[in-house]
Design an enzyme around this catalytic site. Structure first.
Site, PDB file in Angstrom:
ATOM      1  N   HIS A   1      45.699   4.347 -18.050  1.00 30.86           N
ATOM      2  CA  HIS A   1      44.811   3.168 -17.734  1.00 30.86           C
ATOM      3  C   HIS A   1      44.047   3.129 -16.394  1.00 30.86           C
ATOM      4  CE1 HIS A   1      45.893   0.120 -20.808  1.00 30.86           C
ATOM      5  NE2 HIS A   1      47.031   0.957 -21.078  1.00 30.86           N
TER       6      HIS A   1
ATOM      7  N   ASP B   1      50.295   6.057 -22.755  1.00 31.77           N
ATOM      8  CA  ASP B   1      49.571   5.771 -21.296  1.00 31.77           C
ATOM      9  C   ASP B   1      49.776   6.876 -20.388  1.00 31.77           C
ATOM     10  OD1 ASP B   1      49.618   3.194 -18.775  1.00 31.77           O
ATOM     11  OD2 ASP B   1      47.845   4.666 -19.392  1.00 31.77           O
TER      12      ASP B   1
ATOM     13  N   SER C   1      50.797   2.316 -10.722  1.00 39.73           N
ATOM     14  CA  SER C   1      50.711   2.784 -11.976  1.00 39.73           C
ATOM     15  C   SER C   1      50.311   4.505 -11.806  1.00 39.73           C
ATOM     16  CB  SER C   1      49.356   2.378 -12.818  1.00 39.73           C
ATOM     17  OG  SER C   1      49.738   0.911 -13.187  1.00 39.73           O
TER      18      SER C   1
HETATM   19  N1  LIG Z   1      55.506  -4.551 -12.548  1.00 39.99           N
HETATM   20  C1  LIG Z   1      54.686  -3.837 -13.526  1.00 39.99           C
HETATM   21  C2  LIG Z   1      53.318  -3.402 -12.991  1.00 39.99           C
HETATM   22  C3  LIG Z   1      53.093  -1.972 -12.695  1.00 39.99           C
HETATM   23  C4  LIG Z   1      51.856  -1.417 -12.318  1.00 39.99           C
HETATM   24  C5  LIG Z   1      50.984  -2.350 -12.051  1.00 39.99           C
HETATM   25  C6  LIG Z   1      51.066  -3.727 -12.410  1.00 39.99           C
HETATM   26  N2  LIG Z   1      50.176  -4.827 -11.885  1.00 39.99           N
HETATM   27  C7  LIG Z   1      48.818  -4.423 -11.945  1.00 39.99           C
HETATM   28  N3  LIG Z   1      48.193  -3.397 -12.521  1.00 39.99           N
HETATM   29  N4  LIG Z   1      46.611  -3.635 -12.356  1.00 39.99           N
HETATM   30  C8  LIG Z   1      46.439  -4.745 -11.798  1.00 39.99           C
HETATM   31  N5  LIG Z   1      45.485  -5.473 -11.523  1.00 39.99           N
HETATM   32  C9  LIG Z   1      45.536  -6.615 -11.216  1.00 39.99           C
HETATM   33  N6  LIG Z   1      46.607  -7.409 -10.824  1.00 39.99           N
HETATM   34  C10 LIG Z   1      47.823  -6.706 -10.901  1.00 39.99           C
HETATM   35  N7  LIG Z   1      48.970  -7.165 -10.592  1.00 39.99           N
HETATM   36  C11 LIG Z   1      49.200  -8.351  -9.648  1.00 39.99           C
HETATM   37  C12 LIG Z   1      48.249  -8.625  -8.910  1.00 39.99           C
HETATM   38  C13 LIG Z   1      48.211  -9.515  -7.642  1.00 39.99           C
HETATM   39  C14 LIG Z   1      49.469 -10.355  -7.869  1.00 39.99           C
HETATM   40  C15 LIG Z   1      50.421 -10.001  -8.877  1.00 39.99           C
HETATM   41  O1  LIG Z   1      51.364 -10.895  -8.999  1.00 39.99           O
HETATM   42  C16 LIG Z   1      50.340  -9.154  -9.835  1.00 39.99           C
HETATM   43  C17 LIG Z   1      47.764  -5.282 -11.686  1.00 39.99           C
HETATM   44  C18 LIG Z   1      52.474  -4.430 -12.699  1.00 39.99           C
END
Ligand SMILES: NCc1cccc(Nc2n[nH]c3ncnc(Nc4cccc(O)c4)c23)c1
Length: 232
Positions: free
Chosen positions: A41, A89, A183
């Protein structure tokens, strides 16, 4: 990493920062001298550009003795990966040359036995991903210890509702969790990489959406095959 702590500098010498134009985009880790494993991703918003891989780093900006930015020769997303779900992924990156191994740059072994990590096992995850909900990015590597939760609990209809396959695993996400930019990083249990952080629902720090990882053991043959074929 939400509500983690600064990692002890260079005690996770396998950690990689995947960068575009000098910006951290995703985590990854060294699985062989010339190979980094990350998440497919991570290539979504790169419109075909190759990453650069930063190894030996604790701070993303300060000069450090063994910090070095490597060019990538080729990127191999798993053929089963796609933007609509988080199946397969995984992303293999072949570095332009073998990484120079030292105290701050070291390979991390990955799990080859396809057996679930027991629930409640404490594992650790690290990354330069956002540290709060407003998207603040850390300069220094953050780490977090999280307990593994069973696939049955993770698949409960109030959690990920049956979407967690046998090739995935979960950790508790109450308050302390992985987030944007983490990630691709490894979930390390007992010194061995068991999983790779996947964004899935993108939600961070909500106990109803446990963190999801792609389990590595089921993909050992694919990883070995790509490394063998590309190394020639
Ligand atoms: N916990 C699981 C996990 C693992 C890896 C990445 C992610 N999140 C994200 N991966 N890509 C993203 N693009 C935009 N926003 C995102 N999360 C986000 C951003 C601001 C506030 C909030 O509460 C969450 C993510 C979530």
């Amino acid at each position: 990493i939400l509500r983690g702590s600064e990692a002890r500098p260079h005690l996770k010498p396998y950690m990689a920062s995947l960068q575009l134009d000098g910006q951290h985009v995703c985590g990854g880790f060294l699985i062989a001298e010339q190979w980094v494993l990350s998440a497919a991703h991570c290539t979504e918003e790169t419109d075909g550009k190759l990453f650069q891989v930063l190894l030996g780093a604790h701070s993303l900006t300060e000069p450090e003795p063994h910090k070095r930015l490597y060019q990538v020769r080729a990127q191999f997303p798993h053929p089963g990966s796609n933007i609509h779900n988080n199946k397969d992924d995984l992303l293999l990156l072949q570095l332009e040359e073998k990484a120079e191994l030292n105290a701050d740059v070291r390979v991390l072994p990955f799990q080859r036995e396809d057996r679930d990590v027991a629930p409640d096992t404490m594992c650790e995850v690290a990354g330069w991903g956002t540290i709060d909900h407003s998207g603040t990015r850390p300069d220094k590597l953050q780490q977090l210890e999280r307990p593994v939760i069973s696939r049955d609990v993770c698949n409960h209809r109030t959690r990920h509702d049956g979407t967690i396959t046998k090739n995935m695993m979960c950790t508790d996400s109450r308050r302390r969790d992985t987030c944007k930019g983490d990630s691709g990083g490894p979930l390390v249990c007992g010194g061995v990489a068991e999983g790779v952080v996947t964004a899935s629902s993108r939600v961070c720090g909500n106990y109803k959406k446990p963190a999801i990882y792609t389990r590595i053991a089921p993909y050992a043959a694919w990883i070995d095959g790509v490394m063998a074929s590309a190394d020639g």
